[in-house]
Scaffold this active site. Structure first.
Site, mmCIF file in Angstrom:
data_model
loop_
_atom_site.group_PDB
_atom_site.id
_atom_site.type_symbol
_atom_site.label_atom_id
_atom_site.label_comp_id
_atom_site.label_asym_id
_atom_site.label_seq_id
_atom_site.Cartn_x
_atom_site.Cartn_y
_atom_site.Cartn_z
ATOM 1 N N THR A 176 36.174 60.889 25.873
ATOM 2 C CA THR A 176 35.776 61.502 27.487
ATOM 3 C C THR A 176 34.615 61.217 27.895
ATOM 4 O OG1 THR A 176 37.306 63.292 26.935
ATOM 5 C CG2 THR A 176 35.644 63.680 28.640
ATOM 6 N N LYS A 190 34.737 70.895 31.709
ATOM 7 C CA LYS A 190 33.662 70.338 30.694
ATOM 8 C C LYS A 190 32.191 69.940 31.076
ATOM 9 C CE LYS A 190 37.485 68.023 28.212
ATOM 10 N NZ LYS A 190 38.093 66.738 27.570
ATOM 11 N N ASP A 223 42.046 64.139 33.016
ATOM 12 C CA ASP A 223 41.798 63.848 31.698
ATOM 13 C C ASP A 223 42.861 63.537 30.647
ATOM 14 O OD1 ASP A 223 40.107 64.203 29.212
ATOM 15 O OD2 ASP A 223 38.820 65.306 30.413
ATOM 16 N N HIS A 251 40.648 58.449 29.520
ATOM 17 C CA HIS A 251 41.493 57.691 28.357
ATOM 18 C C HIS A 251 42.770 58.167 28.484
ATOM 19 C CE1 HIS A 251 41.374 61.480 26.536
ATOM 20 N NE2 HIS A 251 40.087 61.948 26.936
#
Length: 545
Positions: A82, A164, A41, A354
């Site tokens: 995300t 997440k 991430d 990203h």
């Protein structure tokens, strides 16, 4: 007699060839035991090399020395968030098609606000909190993991893992055996009834170990002497955020005390990645991934890099330390895969969802243009629209760098929607920090250069996006003056690492332009299965040919 012998020999030879063809046809297609997709991430491409000298041989260096690196891999949609990135990687599609247009969005038909993996029809498993009311139902396209399940008549096992929910659920797809994410309220990995009615025994056993508390039992200190972190700014810069209870953003961070006050603080430390990869090992053993007669698939998101980056910005010692520790964790994880599955028997790809911008204050300190848009953008716009059209609050939000409008009000008041959008564009383009604004329905007539115009179109789903898009100037972003964020078209947000390693992967590098949407088609080509049903990417043949 001689002609008869020759004819007989020809018949025997032909028969042997037919038998060989028949045997070859029955031979199963060679396949890897396991595909492991690792999405780090907020990992900018330059992190592969910024800290290269300090990586050990078994982690990022191993991937680069043994695998194939696509050095110019870019996101080709907006915004660069995300949920959008994970969905694009695994569908090979773009938000306009797969429907995940942000981490959140407003339904343009009903006006209801949605979280990307929110599902009101399911119940939590392993927790009583709403953290478990999640599923992939909002994802409109199939994933490469779904297609693997279909290709093997659902004999393949697919599992998603992340701190997440969205980064576990969306990559694992609709047909996964399980997706698991961390619930801060009980420090446990949980799931929902979309997948199962009860946690597997191996998950219960893992949760019973209470690893989060163990990992937070010691202060976060630098892995190496702090004066050796020469790729980072000094400790405690004015743009760095702090944990609850801290007065300065300096090492050591007193995690035992901080964790007692804020259970979510684990996420903003390297220990979050350690926990994730430990759980990934447990998932491999719990589901016996890689022991199947067909290929299995494990999706892993290392999310702590994102939380740390948001808090401190890309140039902090905390970020450098997080990557050095992640490198060690990846090295151990690859050794584990070697021992369990055999080197060369599994296929790994590593990418990111990203990147991240440099902190605005960091840029300003070095006299490089950057800034934060005026927080009164929406109220100013509404005031201008009221003056022109006589109705207040026509614009509802600037979510995902799009302006959403009160369509019911516009219809009830019989206002000219085209004129409202045009007036909105004219207003926005006069604001500091706004480089372009565009009525997306009239994008073809806008003076926006490529590739930005195509990126706007790729990200636009009319049911889930506001109809006016905002493009900030380089270095500008909507966010806080502490840490950083992401979401824009610029290379710092969209230039990603992409490295393949293992089964049938050639060693090498390429500087050809590659899209994030090319990852799933590449895996599909290597596995000889169908691409996901919304895929617009193409296989990167240099990886395996």
């Amino acid at each position: 007699m001689r002609k008869k012998c020759q004819s007989l020999s020809a018949l025997v030879l032909a028969g042997a060839m037919l038998q060989t063809v028949a045997v070859s046809a029955q031979k199963p297609v060679d396949h890897p035991k396991l595909v492991v997709g690792i999405v780090v991430d907020q990992m900018r491409w330059d992190y592969l090399y910024r800290y290269y000298d300090r990586y050990e041989n078994g982690g990022f260096r191993r991937m680069l020395s043994e695998g194939f690196s696509c050095e110019n891999t870019f996101i080709t949609h907006l915004p660069s968030f995300t949920a959008v990135g994970h969905s694009t990687i695994y569908t090979g599609s773009v938000p306009a098609i797969h429907g995940i247009t942000g981490n959140d969005w407003t339904d343009q038909v009903t006006g209801r606000h949605w979280y990307c993996t929110e599902d009101t029809t399911v119940q939590p498993v392993g927790t009583s909190s709403d953290a478990g009311r999640m599923s992939p139902r909002n994802l409109l396209a199939s994933t490469i993991t779904d297609e693997l399940k279909i290709a093997t008549n659902f004999r393949s096992k697919v599992v998603g893992v992340s701190l997440k929910d969205r980064a576990s659920i969306l990559p694992a797809g609709h047909a996964a055996n399980g997706a698991f994410w961390l619930d801060d309220s009980n420090g446990s990995f949980v799931t929902s009834t979309f997948y199962m009615q009860d946690l597997p025994e191996w998950v219960k056993a893992f949760n019973a170990r209470q690893l989060p508390a163990q990992l937070m039992s010691k202060p976060w200190e630098t892995l190496y002497p702090i004066n050796t972190y020469i790729q980072s700014t000094a400790d405690d810069m004015k743009w760095e955020g702090t944990f609850i209870g801290e007065t300065k953003a300096t090492f050591p961070h007193n995690m035992p005390d901080i964790y007692q006050k804020d259970k979510g603080s684990l996420r903003s430390t390297p220990s979050g990645n350690t926990l994730t990869l430990e759980f990934a090992k447990a998932a491999i053993e719990g589901y016996q991934l890689g022991s199947n007669t067909v290929t299995d698939f494990l999706t892993i998101n290392c999310a702590s890099t994102d939380y740390v980056g948001h808090r401190y910005g890309p140039n902090a010692i905390e970020v450098e330390d997080t990557y050095l520790r992640l490198d060690k964790d990846l090295s151990a994880f690859f050794r584990y895969l070697d021992q369990r599955l055999g080197k060369g028997n599994y296929l790994v790809f590593l990418s990111a969802d990203h990147g991240a911008a440099n902190s605005v204050a960091f840029m300003e300190e070095h006299q490089i243009p950057a800034g934060l848009p005026d927080g009164r953008m929406l109220s100013g716009l509404n005031a201008a629209l009221k003056e022109r059209f006589g109705v207040d609050k026509l614009a509802l939000s600037t979510e995902n760098y799009h302006i959403s409008f009160d369509l019911k009000m516009i219809s009830a008041q019989k206002l000219d929607y085209d004129a409202i959008r045009k007036a909105t564009v004219q207003y926005l383009q006069k604001l500091p920090g706004v480089q372009f604004a565009a009525d997306v329905d009239n994008l073809g007539n806008s003076a926006i250069p490529e590739p930005i115009r195509t990126m706007i179109a790729n990200g636009y789903n009319p049911k889930r996006c506001g109809s006016v898009a905002i493009i900030p100037e380089p270095g500008w972003y909507s966010g806080s003056d502490k840490g950083t964020t992401h979401g824009n078209w610029n290379p710092y947000d969209t230039h990603l690492p992409l490295v393949f390693m293992g089964w049938h992967v050639k060693h090498g590098t390429s500087n050809d332009m590659v899209s994030m949407a090319d990852i799933a088609p590449t895996i599909a080509a290597m596995l000889r299965i169908q691409m996901p049903n919304g895929a617009v990417g193409k296989p990167v043949q240099a990886v395996y040919k």
